[in-house]
Design an enzyme around this catalytic site. Structure first.
Site, short mmCIF file in Angstrom:
data_model
loop_
_atom_site.label_atom_id
_atom_site.label_comp_id
_atom_site.label_asym_id
_atom_site.label_seq_id
_atom_site.Cartn_x
_atom_site.Cartn_y
_atom_site.Cartn_z
CE LYS A 164 -11.35 49.79 -31.47
NZ LYS A 164 -10.09 49.58 -31.49
NE ARG A 166 -10.53 45.46 -24.95
CZ ARG A 166 -11.17 46.73 -24.53
NH1 ARG A 166 -11.54 46.78 -23.25
NH2 ARG A 166 -11.39 47.87 -25.18
CE LYS A 184 -7.95 48.91 -25.40
NZ LYS A 184 -7.45 47.96 -26.66
CD GLU A 199 -12.59 61.21 -34.11
OE1 GLU A 199 -11.20 61.13 -34.61
OE2 GLU A 199 -12.06 61.41 -32.66
CE LYS A 256 -13.36 47.04 -33.24
NZ LYS A 256 -11.93 47.10 -32.93
CB SER A 275 -15.05 39.57 -30.50
OG SER A 275 -15.01 40.65 -29.51
CE1 TYR A 330 -12.98 38.12 -34.91
CE2 TYR A 330 -14.93 39.48 -34.44
CZ TYR A 330 -13.47 39.26 -34.41
OH TYR A 330 -12.68 40.21 -33.91
C1 PBG Z 1 -7.47 47.34 -30.69
C2 PBG Z 1 -8.69 46.27 -31.51
C3 PBG Z 1 -9.92 45.97 -30.77
C4 PBG Z 1 -10.60 45.33 -31.61
C5 PBG Z 1 -9.98 45.53 -33.03
N1 PBG Z 1 -8.92 46.16 -32.71
C6 PBG Z 1 -10.31 45.99 -29.31
C7 PBG Z 1 -10.09 47.00 -28.49
O1 PBG Z 1 -10.12 48.23 -28.95
O2 PBG Z 1 -9.67 47.13 -27.27
C8 PBG Z 1 -12.06 44.73 -31.48
C9 PBG Z 1 -12.34 43.86 -32.36
C10 PBG Z 1 -13.54 42.92 -31.83
O3 PBG Z 1 -13.88 42.99 -30.70
O4 PBG Z 1 -13.93 42.03 -32.52
N2 PBG Z 1 -6.90 47.78 -31.49
#
Ligand code: PBG
Length: 310
Positions: free
Chosen positions: A180, A190, A203, A219, A234, A260, A299
């Site tokens: 990720k 968010r 992050k 990983e 991701k 998203s 989505y």
């Molecule tokens: C956080 C999490 C995130 C998403 C899924 N789980 C966002 C982040 O890491 O800040 C993002 C999913 C998306 O953007 O559709 N645990």
């Protein structure tokens, strides 16, 4: 006859946002067409998704502000929004649809980070993992089929696996968000879970550098060794080279998350008259399959399912 790749409804996982109340449908401004639903609405939509042939939904809670804290303790509440949502879906659909739950603290912390922080705001790996194990158990107890740690702490897969076995949840799977990236594509998510405005900093101390590919393989290797049933890459479209590399190297189902910001880009293109929604959705999803994905979190899952079902 010469087509090498197929896209089916059974490839789709539909991420859904949950909020408190009854009969609530709250649009997310940065994700046109996506709403947060209260548990009753969610259960009806899950039933409809099952009828479309969608095999699995992924749940994300929008936790009320007064239930968020520094330590994210609400994640361990057996009656939290996530657990109530799981039970509502089970009541409505039984085993007719898989329920995948997000293991990470960001929907529950007052600072929006995925883990516990020290005085400087740095996320503490090992202390966080202890809480994540308890969170995963809480979700499994409520009826989750697949727990999906999205926090990117090291060592959590093995400890969650051990805890699930000991608690009699041998059949609960782990889908690890193994690779990720610290991405600019997560903004609308968010907003949807309500952590965006709270987040200070970024992050990057635990999510991956977009410049790295070999690290993604390390990983993934660790998470498989620790007992992950499947792994995830991701975001999606910008990282399909990583999907392909993981697929070629490891014999494990690989999923990707069309996140998203990717969804929002497609919807913005459609709104601007720059593209056709149906074509953009099906082409991008096919690209995930071509890259080697076993399935895709998107989505657009219900829309794509309707298109694929004709
Ligand atoms: C956080 C999490 C995130 C998403 C899924 N789980 C966002 C982040 O890491 O800040 C993002 C999913 C998306 O953007 O559709 N645990």
């Amino acid at each position: 006859m010469h087509r090498e790749t197929s896209l089916q409804v059974s490839d789709l996982i539909w991420p859904l946002f949950v909020t408190d109340g009854t009969g609530v449908e709250q649009p997310v401004a940065s994700l046109p067409g996506v709403s947060r639903w209260s548990c009753d609405v969610l259960a009806r939509r899950a039933k409809a998704a099952a009828e479309l042939g969608i095999p699995c939904i992924a749940l994300f809670p929008n936790t009320q502000a007064d239930r968020r804290s520094d330590d994210g303790a609400e994640a361990l509440n057996p009656d939290n929004l996530m657990c109530r949502a799981i039970r509502a879906i089970r009541d409505a659909v039984g085993d007719g649809i898989g329920v995948l739950t997000d293991v990470a603290l960001d929907p529950y912390t007052s600072h929006g980070q995925d883990g516990l922080i020290d005085d400087t705001g740095y996320v503490r790996n090992d202390d966080t993992v202890e809480v994540l194990v308890a969170q995963a158990l809480n979700q499994a107890n409520a009826g989750a089929d697949i727990v999906a740690p999205s926090d990117m702490m090291d060592g959590r897969i093995g400890l969650i696996r051990d805890a699930l076995e000991q608690a009699g949840h041998a059949n609960v799977q782990i889908m690890s968000y193994a690779a990720k990236y610290a991405s600019a594509f997560y903004g609308p998510f968010r907003d949807a879970v309500g952590s965006g405005g709270l987040l200070k900093g970024d992050k990057r101390s635990y999510q991956m550098d977009p410049a790295n590919a070999a690290e993604a393989l390390r990983e993934v290797e660790m998470d498989i060794a620790e007992g992950a049933d499947s792994v995830m890459v991701k975001p999606g479209l910008a990282y399909l080279d990583i999907v392909r590399a993981v697929k070629d190297r490891f014999d494990v189902p690989v999923f990707a998350y069309q996140v998203s910001g990717e969804y929002a880009m497609i919807e913005a293109a459609v709104a601007a008259g720059a593209g056709d929604r149906d074509a953009l959705v099906l082409e991008t999803l096919m690209a995930f399959k071509r890259a080697g994905c076993s399935g895709i979190l998107t989505y657009h899952a219900d829309h794509a399912a309707r298109l694929l079902n004709g």
